[in-house]
Design an enzyme around this catalytic site. Sequence first.
Site, PDB file in Angstrom:
ATOM      1  N   GLU A   1      -4.782  -0.926   7.038  1.00  0.00           N
ATOM      2  CA  GLU A   1      -3.752  -1.027   6.604  1.00  0.00           C
ATOM      3  C   GLU A   1      -3.388  -1.355   5.076  1.00  0.00           C
ATOM      4  O   GLU A   1      -2.605  -1.987   4.629  1.00  0.00           O
ATOM      5  CB  GLU A   1      -2.328  -1.444   7.335  1.00  0.00           C
ATOM      6  CG  GLU A   1      -2.467  -0.486   8.633  1.00  0.00           C
ATOM      7  CD  GLU A   1      -1.106  -0.439   9.350  1.00  0.00           C
ATOM      8  OE1 GLU A   1       0.010  -0.614   8.876  1.00  0.00           O
ATOM      9  OE2 GLU A   1      -1.288  -0.378  10.615  1.00  0.00           O
TER      10      GLU A   1
HETATM   11  N1  CAA Z   1       6.037   4.394  -1.818  1.00  0.00           N
HETATM   12  C1  CAA Z   1       6.358   5.702  -2.326  1.00  0.00           C
HETATM   13  N2  CAA Z   1       5.243   6.058  -3.321  1.00  0.00           N
HETATM   14  C2  CAA Z   1       4.247   5.234  -3.627  1.00  0.00           C
HETATM   15  C3  CAA Z   1       3.837   4.027  -3.166  1.00  0.00           C
HETATM   16  C4  CAA Z   1       4.881   3.647  -2.188  1.00  0.00           C
HETATM   17  N3  CAA Z   1       4.782   2.548  -1.798  1.00  0.00           N
HETATM   18  N4  CAA Z   1       2.735   3.585  -3.825  1.00  0.00           N
HETATM   19  C5  CAA Z   1       2.276   4.673  -4.415  1.00  0.00           C
HETATM   20  N5  CAA Z   1       3.156   5.701  -4.498  1.00  0.00           N
HETATM   21  C6  CAA Z   1       3.159   6.849  -5.480  1.00  0.00           C
HETATM   22  C7  CAA Z   1       3.228   6.939  -6.784  1.00  0.00           C
HETATM   23  O1  CAA Z   1       4.747   6.430  -7.462  1.00  0.00           O
HETATM   24  C8  CAA Z   1       2.428   7.722  -7.145  1.00  0.00           C
HETATM   25  O2  CAA Z   1       3.370   9.068  -7.316  1.00  0.00           O
HETATM   26  P1  CAA Z   1       3.866   9.757  -8.523  1.00  0.00           P
HETATM   27  O3  CAA Z   1       2.581  10.125  -9.668  1.00  0.00           O
HETATM   28  O4  CAA Z   1       4.763  10.843  -8.368  1.00  0.00           O
HETATM   29  O5  CAA Z   1       4.736   8.385  -9.426  1.00  0.00           O
HETATM   30  C9  CAA Z   1       1.347   8.200  -6.344  1.00  0.00           C
HETATM   31  O6  CAA Z   1       1.901   7.606  -5.111  1.00  0.00           O
HETATM   32  C10 CAA Z   1      -0.149   7.516  -6.624  1.00  0.00           C
HETATM   33  O7  CAA Z   1       0.151   6.401  -6.840  1.00  0.00           O
HETATM   34  P2  CAA Z   1      -1.013   5.397  -7.668  1.00  0.00           P
HETATM   35  O8  CAA Z   1      -0.916   6.150  -8.990  1.00  0.00           O
HETATM   36  O9  CAA Z   1      -0.337   4.179  -7.993  1.00  0.00           O
HETATM   37  O10 CAA Z   1      -2.098   5.571  -6.789  1.00  0.00           O
HETATM   38  P3  CAA Z   1      -3.708   4.930  -6.929  1.00  0.00           P
HETATM   39  O11 CAA Z   1      -4.638   5.870  -6.979  1.00  0.00           O
HETATM   40  O12 CAA Z   1      -3.569   3.962  -7.840  1.00  0.00           O
HETATM   41  O13 CAA Z   1      -3.599   4.070  -5.458  1.00  0.00           O
HETATM   42  C11 CAA Z   1      -2.798   2.589  -3.899  1.00  0.00           C
HETATM   43  C12 CAA Z   1      -2.387   3.160  -5.196  1.00  0.00           C
HETATM   44  C13 CAA Z   1      -1.867   1.432  -3.555  1.00  0.00           C
HETATM   45  C14 CAA Z   1      -4.187   1.690  -4.095  1.00  0.00           C
HETATM   46  C15 CAA Z   1      -3.107   3.205  -2.612  1.00  0.00           C
HETATM   47  O14 CAA Z   1      -4.209   4.334  -2.730  1.00  0.00           O
HETATM   48  C16 CAA Z   1      -3.271   2.467  -1.279  1.00  0.00           C
HETATM   49  O15 CAA Z   1      -2.553   1.957  -0.680  1.00  0.00           O
HETATM   50  N6  CAA Z   1      -4.602   2.593  -0.817  1.00  0.00           N
HETATM   51  C17 CAA Z   1      -4.900   1.666   0.494  1.00  0.00           C
HETATM   52  C18 CAA Z   1      -4.796   2.689   1.424  1.00  0.00           C
HETATM   53  C19 CAA Z   1      -4.601   2.188   2.831  1.00  0.00           C
HETATM   54  O16 CAA Z   1      -3.598   1.212   3.108  1.00  0.00           O
HETATM   55  N7  CAA Z   1      -5.289   2.613   3.943  1.00  0.00           N
HETATM   56  C20 CAA Z   1      -5.118   2.224   5.081  1.00  0.00           C
HETATM   57  C21 CAA Z   1      -5.495   3.207   6.090  1.00  0.00           C
HETATM   58  S1  CAA Z   1      -4.502   3.408   7.326  1.00  0.00           S
HETATM   59  C22 CAA Z   1      -5.105   2.377   8.621  1.00  0.00           C
HETATM   60  O17 CAA Z   1      -5.448   1.418   8.180  1.00  0.00           O
HETATM   61  C23 CAA Z   1      -4.280   2.310  10.003  1.00  0.00           C
HETATM   62  C24 CAA Z   1      -4.889   1.896  11.199  1.00  0.00           C
HETATM   63  O18 CAA Z   1      -5.228   2.904  12.129  1.00  0.00           O
HETATM   64  C25 CAA Z   1      -4.877   0.657  11.464  1.00  0.00           C
END
Ligand code: CAA
Length: 380
Positions: free
Chosen positions: A363
């Site tokens: 996550e």
């Molecule tokens: N809420 C709403 N929108 C969001 C957001 C949030 N918390 N975070 C980002 N966004 C939106 C941004 O506003 C943007 O939208 P707009 O262009 O319309 O403004 C869009 O998402 C893209 O955001 P970024 O430009 O910030 O994207 P990025 O490529 O830099 O990545 C990141 C952001 C935070 C690193 C994201 O990629 C991330 O969270 N990565 C990790 C993924 C993750 O947690 N994976 C876990 C897998 S699930 C799992 O583990 C489940 C399980 O089975 C246990």
Amino acid sequence: MDFTLSEEQLMIQQAARDFAQNELLPGVIERDEEQRFPKEEIKKLGELGFMGMMVDPKYGGSGLDTMSYVLAMEELSKIDASTSVVVSVNNSLVCWGLDTFGSEAQKEKYLTRLASGEAIGAFCLSEPEAGSDATSQKTTAIEKDDHYVINGTKNWITSGSSAEIYLVIAQTHIDKKHKGINAFILEKGMPGFEIGPKENKLGIRGSDTHSLLFNDVKVPKENRIGEDGFGFKFAMKTLSGGRIGIAAQALGIAAGAYELALKYSKERKAFGTEICNHQAIAFKLADMHTEIEAARLLVYKAAMDKDTGKNYDLSGAMAKLYASKVAMETSVEAVQIFGGNGFVKDYHVERLMRDAKITQIYEGTSEIQKIVISRSIITQ
Ligand code: CAA
């Protein structure tokens, strides 16, 4: 900030504590050893209302707040993090996502089964080449007549084979990048939907983690969640809440390891006295206790932010970053306090140490939490 727990919250905490002691503890070592999914235990948790804790009772949920959910997660995780991750994914990634963003028809058809524990849910975002870099989705969902056709692979999916309902994130309009991503509800058994091999993991071995393969899977249009292109936001918003659940899991692992180590240190004697009387051990216990309390405050703060309608992206990320670090460090120290016995499976702490590691990875890794935290404080 007032963290006084209500009578209802205390009751839920106690119920989860009792369940963990009476139902999870007896078979936890064997399930870990045999990589056996806690099928019966999850069924009972569903009957007690722990699988859809924050879902509206109208859809079979318990209608509770996030604070109650984190209290339950902490207690279950003190004993069995393999079971608690199934509870966490079902509650905060699948049920919360559907309850908050699903259509009425989707809620009636899927949420009621998920919230009552009749069916287990999985959240499918990660791919072989899109783990932390979640916008780089390669799984495609191409619109055709009244349905979408899904092709691709998902990796490291919690409850991969035990689930029946899957929330799958896929790219519909490649040229639009993250704005072209959608989220879909898939059901086990849909033609072309295959479950890949089970991962042989370091920790949380009782939970089943699989890759999933989609080969021309036809999904009806009504199974898309939200407007066209809402999928990435759906995943991010859902994960923000999910991280509070994993922070509570990490807190539980830390507290579980600490409680075992404290008890052991009051019983085990060396150099003529109980080992807790040696400063080398007493200072470890002091550090553990302090760090766990600090982690608990961060976890409760994030839960409270969510419950009071505040933004919890930052507080949830801080809670997960810190609590998972405390889980790792505390469980390593607990093994050290147990000495040779700590290295033996019967004493539980080695399992807690192995289980702790994943809380720094899934996550959103600790590095991803630092991206979320730093971006948030820089733009404030
Ligand atoms: N809420 C709403 N929108 C969001 C957001 C949030 N918390 N975070 C980002 N966004 C939106 C941004 O506003 C943007 O939208 P707009 O262009 O319309 O403004 C869009 O998402 C893209 O955001 P970024 O430009 O910030 O994207 P990025 O490529 O830099 O990545 C990141 C952001 C935070 C690193 C994201 O990629 C991330 O969270 N990565 C990790 C993924 C993750 O947690 N994976 C876990 C897998 S699930 C799992 O583990 C489940 C399980 O089975 C246990």
